[in-house]
Design a protein around this motif. Structure first.
Motif, PDB file in Angstrom:
ATOM      1  N   TRP A  57       1.005  -1.205  -0.110  1.00  0.00           N
ATOM      2  CA  TRP A  57       0.098  -0.042  -0.127  1.00  0.00           C
ATOM      3  C   TRP A  57       0.801   1.318  -0.036  1.00  0.00           C
ATOM      4  O   TRP A  57       1.843   1.328  -0.064  1.00  0.00           O
ATOM      5  CB  TRP A  57      -1.173   0.094   1.031  1.00  0.00           C
ATOM      6  CG  TRP A  57      -2.323  -0.768   1.732  1.00  0.00           C
ATOM      7  CD1 TRP A  57      -2.268  -2.246   0.617  1.00  0.00           C
ATOM      8  CD2 TRP A  57      -3.093  -1.012   2.058  1.00  0.00           C
ATOM      9  NE1 TRP A  57      -3.210  -3.037   0.982  1.00  0.00           N
ATOM     10  CE2 TRP A  57      -3.675  -1.794   1.757  1.00  0.00           C
ATOM     11  CE3 TRP A  57      -3.091  -0.684   2.726  1.00  0.00           C
ATOM     12  CZ2 TRP A  57      -5.050  -2.468   2.628  1.00  0.00           C
ATOM     13  CZ3 TRP A  57      -5.078  -0.848   3.949  1.00  0.00           C
ATOM     14  CH2 TRP A  57      -5.669  -2.383   3.194  1.00  0.00           C
ATOM     15  N   VAL A  58       0.256   2.464  -0.636  1.00  0.00           N
ATOM     16  CA  VAL A  58       1.180   3.555  -0.010  1.00  0.00           C
ATOM     17  C   VAL A  58       1.273   3.821   0.796  1.00  0.00           C
ATOM     18  O   VAL A  58       0.223   4.078   2.156  1.00  0.00           O
ATOM     19  CB  VAL A  58       0.105   4.507  -1.152  1.00  0.00           C
ATOM     20  CG1 VAL A  58       0.782   6.135  -1.617  1.00  0.00           C
ATOM     21  CG2 VAL A  58      -0.013   4.184  -2.703  1.00  0.00           C
ATOM     22  N   LYS A 125      -4.957   0.486  -5.419  1.00  0.00           N
ATOM     23  CA  LYS A 125      -5.167  -0.383  -6.600  1.00  0.00           C
ATOM     24  C   LYS A 125      -5.516  -1.828  -6.008  1.00  0.00           C
ATOM     25  O   LYS A 125      -4.835  -1.810  -4.695  1.00  0.00           O
ATOM     26  CB  LYS A 125      -4.330  -0.206  -7.160  1.00  0.00           C
ATOM     27  CG  LYS A 125      -3.936   0.466  -7.675  1.00  0.00           C
ATOM     28  CD  LYS A 125      -2.604   0.827  -9.148  1.00  0.00           C
ATOM     29  CE  LYS A 125      -2.165   1.725 -10.154  1.00  0.00           C
ATOM     30  NZ  LYS A 125      -1.630   2.075 -10.594  1.00  0.00           N
ATOM     31  N   ARG A 126      -6.651  -2.960  -6.385  1.00  0.00           N
ATOM     32  CA  ARG A 126      -6.509  -3.817  -5.593  1.00  0.00           C
ATOM     33  C   ARG A 126      -5.716  -4.499  -5.991  1.00  0.00           C
ATOM     34  O   ARG A 126      -4.410  -4.134  -7.339  1.00  0.00           O
ATOM     35  CB  ARG A 126      -8.077  -4.543  -6.766  1.00  0.00           C
ATOM     36  CG  ARG A 126      -9.231  -3.368  -5.724  1.00  0.00           C
ATOM     37  CD  ARG A 126     -10.287  -3.997  -6.574  1.00  0.00           C
ATOM     38  NE  ARG A 126     -11.474  -3.885  -6.071  1.00  0.00           N
ATOM     39  CZ  ARG A 126     -12.348  -2.523  -6.583  1.00  0.00           C
ATOM     40  NH1 ARG A 126     -11.845  -1.909  -7.906  1.00  0.00           N
ATOM     41  NH2 ARG A 126     -13.044  -2.097  -6.655  1.00  0.00           N
ATOM     42  N   GLU A 127      -5.506  -6.028  -5.993  1.00  0.00           N
ATOM     43  CA  GLU A 127      -4.749  -7.067  -6.383  1.00  0.00           C
ATOM     44  C   GLU A 127      -4.269  -7.010  -7.970  1.00  0.00           C
ATOM     45  O   GLU A 127      -3.448  -6.939  -8.536  1.00  0.00           O
ATOM     46  CB  GLU A 127      -5.405  -8.586  -5.932  1.00  0.00           C
ATOM     47  CG  GLU A 127      -5.196  -8.652  -4.465  1.00  0.00           C
ATOM     48  CD  GLU A 127      -3.257  -9.350  -4.295  1.00  0.00           C
ATOM     49  OE1 GLU A 127      -2.729  -9.746  -5.382  1.00  0.00           O
ATOM     50  OE2 GLU A 127      -2.986  -8.653  -3.583  1.00  0.00           O
ATOM     51  N   LEU A 131      -8.442   0.342 -10.183  1.00  0.00           N
ATOM     52  CA  LEU A 131      -7.798   1.446  -9.035  1.00  0.00           C
ATOM     53  C   LEU A 131      -9.635   1.290  -7.997  1.00  0.00           C
ATOM     54  O   LEU A 131     -10.230   0.805  -8.493  1.00  0.00           O
ATOM     55  CB  LEU A 131      -8.724   3.135  -9.766  1.00  0.00           C
ATOM     56  CG  LEU A 131      -7.180   3.270 -10.619  1.00  0.00           C
ATOM     57  CD1 LEU A 131      -7.340   4.521 -10.957  1.00  0.00           C
ATOM     58  CD2 LEU A 131      -5.657   3.992  -9.318  1.00  0.00           C
ATOM     59  N   LEU A 132      -9.039   1.623  -6.696  1.00  0.00           N
ATOM     60  CA  LEU A 132     -10.395   1.469  -5.783  1.00  0.00           C
ATOM     61  C   LEU A 132     -11.587   2.540  -5.770  1.00  0.00           C
ATOM     62  O   LEU A 132     -12.983   3.077  -5.201  1.00  0.00           O
ATOM     63  CB  LEU A 132      -9.961   1.749  -4.107  1.00  0.00           C
ATOM     64  CG  LEU A 132      -9.395   0.056  -3.722  1.00  0.00           C
ATOM     65  CD1 LEU A 132      -8.549   0.343  -2.809  1.00  0.00           C
ATOM     66  CD2 LEU A 132     -10.224  -0.714  -4.086  1.00  0.00           C
ATOM     67  N   ASN A 133     -11.002   4.158  -6.316  1.00  0.00           N
ATOM     68  CA  ASN A 133     -11.259   5.150  -6.494  1.00  0.00           C
ATOM     69  C   ASN A 133     -10.505   5.507  -7.455  1.00  0.00           C
ATOM     70  O   ASN A 133      -9.601   6.562  -7.818  1.00  0.00           O
ATOM     71  CB  ASN A 133     -11.418   6.152  -5.261  1.00  0.00           C
ATOM     72  CG  ASN A 133     -11.959   7.368  -5.225  1.00  0.00           C
ATOM     73  OD1 ASN A 133     -12.531   7.531  -6.541  1.00  0.00           O
ATOM     74  ND2 ASN A 133     -11.809   8.284  -4.070  1.00  0.00           N
ATOM     75  N   PRO A 134     -11.827   5.716  -9.229  1.00  0.00           N
ATOM     76  CA  PRO A 134     -11.244   6.156  -9.996  1.00  0.00           C
ATOM     77  C   PRO A 134     -11.002   7.571 -10.149  1.00  0.00           C
ATOM     78  O   PRO A 134      -9.902   7.873 -10.916  1.00  0.00           O
ATOM     79  CB  PRO A 134     -12.747   6.245 -10.960  1.00  0.00           C
ATOM     80  CG  PRO A 134     -13.279   5.174 -10.524  1.00  0.00           C
ATOM     81  CD  PRO A 134     -12.765   4.926  -8.639  1.00  0.00           C
TER      82      PRO A 134
END
Length: 191
Positions: A57-58, A125-127, A131-134
């Motif tokens: 994760w970031v 991002k998912r695996e 993107l989780l939030n575009p």
């Protein structure tokens, strides 16, 4: 009932739940139980030990968006877009508002300034790479969005309102008192 205690990627030991409380690790065990339940519920990626895999994760340190810091001290966005003295809790709440999973790591410190304690890990991002939030495609956009949201955080707004009330209260009491003031030349008198 026996509980697992994890440190890093490895199982540390098995302890009965009453022993966990005695040894001061009840918070850790409760956190891992909640974390495991969230993994099962949302289908997040997990390491072999059962904890969330947040290593990819970031990482967001509060210094990155702090307007009081210089670029040399670690600020990563422009001064006009940065916010004043954010903390990890506010950043985490902003991530929840943006519907991004986040994890606060309180025991970590910023390498350039070890007095700045805490960081937040955010999953962009998912695996599979989607993107989780575009609306947020990069770290820089994430920092800018969070810097916009932190000044509107409910705790910060409450704190600012209470400070304004304290400032207005003494001004009201001094304005109602007498308006007599000495006029003349001040300073030391000659002898």
């Amino acid at each position: 009932m026996y509980k697992f205690i994890f440190r890093g990627n490895k199982k540390f030991s098995y302890l009965p739940s009453c022993a966990c409380i005695r040894f001061g690790v009840s918070m850790l065990v409760n956190y891992l139980e909640i974390e495991t339940d969230l993994c099962n519920l949302h289908g997040f990626n997990r390491m072999d030990s059962g904890a969330l895999n947040i290593k990819k994760w970031v990482v967001m340190y509060p210094v990155y968006i702090n307007s009081k810091k210089t670029v040399a001290e670690g600020r990563r966005i422009s001064l006009s877009k940065a916010c004043e003295n954010p903390n990890c809790i506010e950043i985490s709440d902003c991530c929840k508002h943006l519907k991004l999973p986040s994890a606060v790591e309180i025991d970590k410190a910023y390498p350039r300034d070890f007095m700045q304690v805490g960081r937040v890990r955010v999953q962009l991002k998912r695996e599979d790479g989607t993107l989780l939030n575009p609306a947020i495609t990069s770290r820089k956009q994430l920092m800018q969005k969070i810097a916009e949201l932190v000044p509107r955080h409910p705790e910060r707004v409450k704190k600012q309102e209470s400070q304004k009330a304290k400032k207005q209260e003494p001004q009201a009491t001094t304005s109602t008192s007498g308006t007599s003031s000495k006029s003349g030349k001040g300073g030391k008198k000659k002898r």
